[in-house]
Scaffold this motif. Structure first.
Motif, mmCIF file in Angstrom:
data_model
loop_
_atom_site.group_PDB
_atom_site.id
_atom_site.type_symbol
_atom_site.label_atom_id
_atom_site.label_comp_id
_atom_site.label_asym_id
_atom_site.label_seq_id
_atom_site.Cartn_x
_atom_site.Cartn_y
_atom_site.Cartn_z
ATOM 1 N N LEU A 4 0.891 -1.360 -0.054
ATOM 2 C CA LEU A 4 0.171 -0.082 -0.014
ATOM 3 C C LEU A 4 0.932 1.066 -0.050
ATOM 4 C CD1 LEU A 4 -3.278 0.570 1.930
ATOM 5 C CD2 LEU A 4 -1.622 2.137 2.013
ATOM 6 N N LEU A 5 0.702 2.328 -0.999
ATOM 7 C CA LEU A 5 1.500 3.392 -1.199
ATOM 8 C C LEU A 5 0.491 4.266 -0.602
ATOM 9 C CD1 LEU A 5 3.204 2.805 -4.417
ATOM 10 C CD2 LEU A 5 4.248 2.531 -2.014
ATOM 11 N N GLN A 6 0.973 5.318 0.328
ATOM 12 C CA GLN A 6 0.178 6.768 0.448
ATOM 13 C C GLN A 6 1.128 7.633 -0.073
ATOM 14 O OE1 GLN A 6 -0.354 6.307 4.702
ATOM 15 N NE2 GLN A 6 -2.494 5.896 4.464
ATOM 16 N N ILE A 7 0.422 8.620 -1.011
ATOM 17 C CA ILE A 7 1.227 9.450 -1.707
ATOM 18 C C ILE A 7 0.509 10.781 -1.562
ATOM 19 C CG2 ILE A 7 2.162 10.161 -3.918
ATOM 20 C CD1 ILE A 7 1.734 6.948 -4.455
ATOM 21 N N ARG A 8 1.562 11.942 -1.207
ATOM 22 C CA ARG A 8 1.110 13.160 -0.961
ATOM 23 C C ARG A 8 1.809 13.792 -1.918
ATOM 24 N NH1 ARG A 8 1.185 10.502 3.065
ATOM 25 N NH2 ARG A 8 3.506 10.990 3.359
ATOM 26 N N LEU A 9 1.210 14.574 -3.130
ATOM 27 C CA LEU A 9 2.347 15.437 -4.146
ATOM 28 C C LEU A 9 2.473 16.625 -3.537
ATOM 29 C CD1 LEU A 9 0.050 14.563 -7.094
ATOM 30 C CD2 LEU A 9 1.742 13.231 -6.188
ATOM 31 N N GLY A 10 3.625 17.078 -3.974
ATOM 32 C CA GLY A 10 4.176 18.379 -3.609
ATOM 33 C C GLY A 10 3.235 19.578 -4.267
ATOM 34 N N THR A 11 2.500 20.309 -3.581
ATOM 35 C CA THR A 11 1.699 21.373 -4.370
ATOM 36 C C THR A 11 2.411 22.104 -5.576
ATOM 37 O OG1 THR A 11 0.611 21.621 -2.153
ATOM 38 C CG2 THR A 11 0.098 23.201 -3.831
ATOM 39 N N ALA A 33 2.435 1.856 -15.698
ATOM 40 C CA ALA A 33 3.553 1.094 -15.376
ATOM 41 C C ALA A 33 3.335 0.192 -14.136
ATOM 42 C CB ALA A 33 4.746 1.889 -15.371
ATOM 43 N N LEU A 34 2.449 0.914 -13.248
ATOM 44 C CA LEU A 34 2.486 0.056 -11.981
ATOM 45 C C LEU A 34 1.233 -0.773 -11.761
ATOM 46 C CD1 LEU A 34 2.727 3.381 -9.497
ATOM 47 C CD2 LEU A 34 4.371 1.514 -10.229
ATOM 48 N N LYS A 35 0.437 -0.655 -12.615
ATOM 49 C CA LYS A 35 -0.794 -1.489 -12.621
ATOM 50 C C LYS A 35 -1.508 -1.721 -11.143
ATOM 51 C CE LYS A 35 0.938 -3.876 -16.727
ATOM 52 N NZ LYS A 35 1.889 -3.030 -16.974
ATOM 53 N N PRO A 36 -1.914 -0.627 -10.456
ATOM 54 C CA PRO A 36 -2.303 -1.033 -9.353
ATOM 55 C C PRO A 36 -3.796 -1.609 -9.117
ATOM 56 C CG PRO A 36 -2.857 1.230 -10.018
ATOM 57 C CD PRO A 36 -2.056 0.571 -11.047
ATOM 58 N N GLU A 37 -3.807 -2.561 -8.049
ATOM 59 C CA GLU A 37 -5.187 -2.963 -8.069
ATOM 60 C C GLU A 37 -6.140 -2.368 -7.616
ATOM 61 O OE1 GLU A 37 -5.166 -5.968 -4.106
ATOM 62 O OE2 GLU A 37 -3.513 -6.404 -5.356
ATOM 63 N N ALA A 38 -5.688 -1.263 -6.819
ATOM 64 C CA ALA A 38 -6.803 -0.278 -6.301
ATOM 65 C C ALA A 38 -6.048 1.058 -6.291
ATOM 66 C CB ALA A 38 -6.991 -0.633 -5.051
ATOM 67 N N ALA A 43 -7.809 14.613 -0.877
ATOM 68 C CA ALA A 43 -6.898 15.360 -0.266
ATOM 69 C C ALA A 43 -6.701 15.093 0.960
ATOM 70 C CB ALA A 43 -7.700 16.935 -0.182
ATOM 71 N N SER A 44 -5.549 15.580 1.219
ATOM 72 C CA SER A 44 -4.618 15.100 2.554
ATOM 73 C C SER A 44 -3.802 16.424 3.201
ATOM 74 C CB SER A 44 -4.050 13.842 2.530
ATOM 75 O OG SER A 44 -3.369 13.528 3.704
ATOM 76 N N GLY A 45 -4.290 16.736 4.272
ATOM 77 C CA GLY A 45 -3.314 18.074 4.665
ATOM 78 C C GLY A 45 -3.501 19.070 3.772
ATOM 79 N N GLY A 46 -4.337 19.345 2.832
ATOM 80 C CA GLY A 46 -4.331 20.309 2.004
ATOM 81 C C GLY A 46 -3.806 20.131 0.953
ATOM 82 N N ARG A 47 -3.243 18.898 0.543
ATOM 83 C CA ARG A 47 -2.464 18.569 -0.576
ATOM 84 C C ARG A 47 -3.025 17.290 -1.425
ATOM 85 N NH1 ARG A 47 3.403 17.209 1.499
ATOM 86 N NH2 ARG A 47 3.910 17.327 -0.567
ATOM 87 N N ARG A 48 -2.664 17.410 -2.729
ATOM 88 C CA ARG A 48 -3.276 16.356 -3.639
ATOM 89 C C ARG A 48 -2.649 15.028 -3.129
ATOM 90 N NH1 ARG A 48 -1.467 20.358 -6.830
ATOM 91 N NH2 ARG A 48 -3.392 21.783 -7.978
ATOM 92 N N ALA A 49 -3.402 13.932 -3.059
ATOM 93 C CA ALA A 49 -3.058 12.752 -2.370
ATOM 94 C C ALA A 49 -3.557 11.599 -2.900
ATOM 95 C CB ALA A 49 -3.067 12.675 -0.844
ATOM 96 N N MET A 50 -3.064 10.472 -2.688
ATOM 97 C CA MET A 50 -3.591 9.238 -3.171
ATOM 98 C C MET A 50 -3.086 7.888 -2.360
ATOM 99 S SD MET A 50 -1.454 8.671 -6.706
ATOM 100 C CE MET A 50 -1.233 10.366 -6.714
ATOM 101 N N THR A 51 -4.075 6.868 -2.421
ATOM 102 C CA THR A 51 -3.533 5.526 -1.850
ATOM 103 C C THR A 51 -3.765 4.663 -3.132
ATOM 104 O OG1 THR A 51 -4.200 6.111 0.360
ATOM 105 C CG2 THR A 51 -3.912 3.851 0.014
ATOM 106 N N ILE A 52 -2.576 3.958 -3.306
ATOM 107 C CA ILE A 52 -2.646 2.983 -4.234
ATOM 108 C C ILE A 52 -2.031 1.540 -3.797
ATOM 109 C CG2 ILE A 52 -2.477 4.438 -6.388
ATOM 110 C CD1 ILE A 52 0.541 3.580 -6.664
ATOM 111 N N VAL A 53 -2.548 0.464 -4.300
ATOM 112 C CA VAL A 53 -2.112 -0.893 -3.824
ATOM 113 C C VAL A 53 -1.493 -1.392 -5.017
ATOM 114 C CG1 VAL A 53 -2.902 -2.942 -2.821
ATOM 115 C CG2 VAL A 53 -3.915 -0.969 -1.934
ATOM 116 N N VAL A 54 -0.241 -1.699 -4.928
ATOM 117 C CA VAL A 54 0.296 -2.544 -6.047
ATOM 118 C C VAL A 54 1.059 -3.759 -5.581
ATOM 119 C CG1 VAL A 54 1.085 -0.250 -7.266
ATOM 120 C CG2 VAL A 54 2.526 -1.362 -5.579
ATOM 121 N N ASP A 55 1.292 -4.733 -6.431
ATOM 122 C CA ASP A 55 1.926 -5.985 -6.185
ATOM 123 C C ASP A 55 3.192 -5.786 -6.596
ATOM 124 O OD1 ASP A 55 2.145 -8.683 -5.127
ATOM 125 O OD2 ASP A 55 1.494 -9.445 -7.068
ATOM 126 N N LEU A 56 4.361 -5.720 -5.771
ATOM 127 C CA LEU A 56 5.572 -5.850 -6.189
ATOM 128 C C LEU A 56 6.302 -7.099 -6.155
ATOM 129 C CD1 LEU A 56 6.682 -2.798 -3.855
ATOM 130 C CD2 LEU A 56 6.013 -2.778 -6.185
#
Length: 97
Positions: A4-11, A33-38, A43-56
Motif C-alpha cells: 500500500l502506497l500513501q502518496i502526497r504530491l508536492g503542491t 507502469a504500476l498496474k495498481p489493483e486499487a 485531499a490530505s492535509g491540503g495536498r493532492r494525495a492518493m492511496t494505491i495498492v500494487v503487487d511488487l
C-alpha cells in the motif's frame, strides 16, 4: 508482495502539470507502469494525495515504484507491506495454538 502506497504530491510541483494540462498524461503513464489493483484519490492535509495498492515482485522494486512520484511531483511516499483476508488467515495459522 502486496504494498500500500500513501502518496502526497508536492503542491508547487503538481500545480505546473495541472496548469499546463499534462497531469492526466503523467498519471496515465505512471499508473500504466504500476498496474495498481486499487487506486483512490483525495485531499490530505491540503495536498493532492492518493492511496494505491500494487503487487511488487520483491523489495528491490520499491525504488522504481516511488521514483516517478518523487521526480515528477516532489511527493512524500509511505510504503506499507499489506495483505488481504486470505493472507491474514494464512499468517494467523502459522502462529500455531
Amino acid at each position: 508482495m502486496r504494498t500500500l502506497l500513501q502518496i502526497r504530491l508536492g503542491t508547487e510541483a503538481s500545480n505546473g502539470p495541472i496548469a499546463d494540462g499534462t497531469m492526466g498524461q503523467k498519471f496515465e503513464r505512471i499508473m500504466a507502469a504500476l498496474k495498481p489493483e486499487a487506486a483512490y484519490f483525495y485531499a490530505s492535509g491540503g495536498r493532492r494525495a492518493m492511496t494505491i495498492v500494487v503487487d511488487l515482485p520483491d523489495e528491490a522494486a520499491l525504488p522504481s515504484v516511488c521514483e516517478p512520484f518523487w521526480v515528477e511531483f516532489n511527493a512524500e511516499v509511505d510504503a506499507y507491506p499489506c495483505m488481504d483476508g486470505d493472507a491474514l488467515r494464512e499468517g494467523l495459522s502459522r502462529l500455531g495454538g
